[in-house]
Design an enzyme around this catalytic site. Structure first.
Site, short mmCIF file in Angstrom:
data_model
loop_
_atom_site.label_atom_id
_atom_site.label_comp_id
_atom_site.label_asym_id
_atom_site.label_seq_id
_atom_site.Cartn_x
_atom_site.Cartn_y
_atom_site.Cartn_z
CE LYS A 292 -8.73 -3.17 3.79
NZ LYS A 292 -7.66 -2.29 3.44
CD1 TRP B 109 -2.24 -2.19 1.69
CD2 TRP B 109 -3.02 -1.13 -0.12
NE1 TRP B 109 -3.28 -2.93 1.16
CE2 TRP B 109 -3.77 -2.31 0.06
CE3 TRP B 109 -3.33 -0.30 -1.20
CZ2 TRP B 109 -4.81 -2.69 -0.79
CZ3 TRP B 109 -4.37 -0.67 -2.06
CH2 TRP B 109 -5.10 -1.85 -1.85
CG ASP C 184 -3.20 3.91 4.30
OD1 ASP C 184 -4.19 3.64 5.01
OD2 ASP C 184 -3.00 3.35 3.19
C1 LIG Z 1 -7.19 -1.76 2.03
C2 LIG Z 1 -6.16 -0.72 2.10
C3 LIG Z 1 -6.11 0.33 1.16
C4 LIG Z 1 -7.08 0.44 0.00
O1 LIG Z 1 -8.34 0.69 0.44
P1 LIG Z 1 -9.58 0.95 -0.56
O2 LIG Z 1 -10.65 1.38 0.35
O3 LIG Z 1 -9.84 -0.35 -1.27
O4 LIG Z 1 -9.16 2.01 -1.52
C5 LIG Z 1 -5.13 1.28 1.32
N1 LIG Z 1 -4.24 1.22 2.33
C6 LIG Z 1 -4.25 0.24 3.24
C7 LIG Z 1 -3.24 0.22 4.33
C8 LIG Z 1 -5.20 -0.77 3.14
O5 LIG Z 1 -5.23 -1.76 4.05
#
Ligand SMILES: *Cc1c(COP(=O)(O)O)cnc(C)c1O
Length: 355
Positions: free
Chosen positions: A191, A103, A167
């Site tokens: 998540k 990511w 993030d």
């Molecule tokens: C799942 C995830 C993303 C992407 O998320 P979306 O909502 O599908 O765009 C980005 N960063 C991390 C750390 C993730 O776990």
């Protein structure tokens, strides 16, 4: 009777059963309004009251000071990969990024469209030693404290001469954090918070300024902050579920209780993986994720057999991300201890039969 299933999906992830049961009722008749939560105006008093309570709960759980705004934004975490540079770049358009996995790389690739990106630390090393050399002449530093696919995590956040943006999609609300170590945190909801498509951003008010020219109005942090994230019709149902999950978290004892719950689940699973060498996890112990546990069988050819048998036993979504293969168990807040124990029993039994 539904059969007992434990869902280890990395996202959209399992949600608390109590929340889902209540949502069932809300779909038909929300708060005795005689109408569905799906059909309530986002400008109605009742909805705004729910939104205000959601914000209070979020602030309380994460101990978020008033100098930080909480924004609810569309487009998932992926859209933030573009919105962070679009909203935080100054005229020099320069940022530093830490690359700890999948990511991080996605965020870096997207940011490169808008300016000059320096990767200042990479790989396991970047997670093991977080005293990164952060340049002072960039607009911000971006990092990913939990890499969902790689199963790599760090929690020690260095002092920085520039704003730190994190993030935290797959680790937010998994334990208490010190929000003031960051200038902005964002997290896709699917998540550890609620439904997919929604992002929660915690952003220090000092970062709210004009975005780069031509940034769509809806995607400007300053505008969304001025409008309490209601510039347009938001994903009202996602907001509702989020509000319910936060209340559920408070009933569970908040993030201190979640930290114990999550650490215990992860420790049990890693101990099983490390026990005999039949299974393995390649991540250095000091930066293994509590939330996402990727693992493999020494004999990779047995992995499809493992997955099929696991699914038959009610243990679903244990396949690794399509980019890396192998296996992965995601152990977010709503995964009960019983789920991990069922997985351990299955792993022991599978090893006995195939070891
Ligand atoms: C799942 C995830 C993303 C992407 O998320 P979306 O909502 O599908 O765009 C980005 N960063 C991390 C750390 C993730 O776990």
């Amino acid at each position: 009777m539904n059969k007992q299933v434990f869902n280890f999906c990395s996202g959209p992830a399992v949600l608390p059963e109590a929340v889902l049961t209540e949502a069932q009722q809300a779909l038909v008749n929300w708060q005795d309004s005689g109408t569905s939560i799906l059909s309530i105006s986002h400008r109605s008093e009742a909805f705004l009251a729910m939104a205000a309570e959601m914000e209070r709960d979020f602030r309380e759980l994460l101990n978020i000071p008033q100098s930080y705004k909480i924004l609810l934004l569309p487009g998932g975490a992926t859209l933030q990969f573009a919105l962070v540079p679009l909203n935080l770049f100054s005229d020099r358009r320069r940022a530093a990024y830490v690359d700890t996995g999948h990511w991080s790389k996605r965020a870096i690739e997207e940011a490169k469209k808008y300016g000059d990106i320096q990767v200042i630390a990479k790989g396991y090393e970047a997670a093991l030693e977080t005293d990164w050399r952060i340049p002072a002449d960039v607009d911000y530093l971006h990092c990913t404290p939990n890499e969902t696919i790689d199963g790599v995590e760090f929690t020690k956040i260095p002092k920085s001469p520039v704003p730190i943006v994190a993030d935290m999609s797959s680790t937010i609300l998994s334990r208490p954090i010190n929000v003031t170590e960051f200038n902005m945190i964002y997290a896709g909801a699917q998540k550890n918070i609620g439904p997919s498509g929604l992002v929660i951003a915690i952003i220090h008010e000092a970062l709210l300024k004009e975005a780069l020219p031509n940034t769509p109005t809806l995607l400007q942090y300053k505008v969304q902050s001025d409008y309490q994230s209601l510039y347009n019709t938001p994903s009202t149902f996602a907001w509702y579920i989020t509000a319910q999950v936060l209340q559920w978290l408070k009933r569970q004892g908040g993030l201190a209780a979640m930290a114990v719950h999550n650490q215990t689940k992860a420790a049990k699973l890693y101990a099983e993986i490390d026990k005999t060498g039949f299974y393995y996890n390649p991540v250095p112990k000091a930066c293994r994720s509590w939330m996402n546990v990727p693992f493999r069988l020494q004999n990779h050819q047995l992995e499809p057999v493992f997955l099929q048998a696991a699914e038959a036993a009610g243990l679903i979504n244990l396949q690794g991300h399509r980019s890396v293969g192998g296996l992965r168990a995601s152990l977010y807040n709503a995964m009960p201890m019983a789920g991990v124990e069922a997985l351990l029993r299955f792993m022991q039994d599978f090893e006995k039969r195939n070891g």
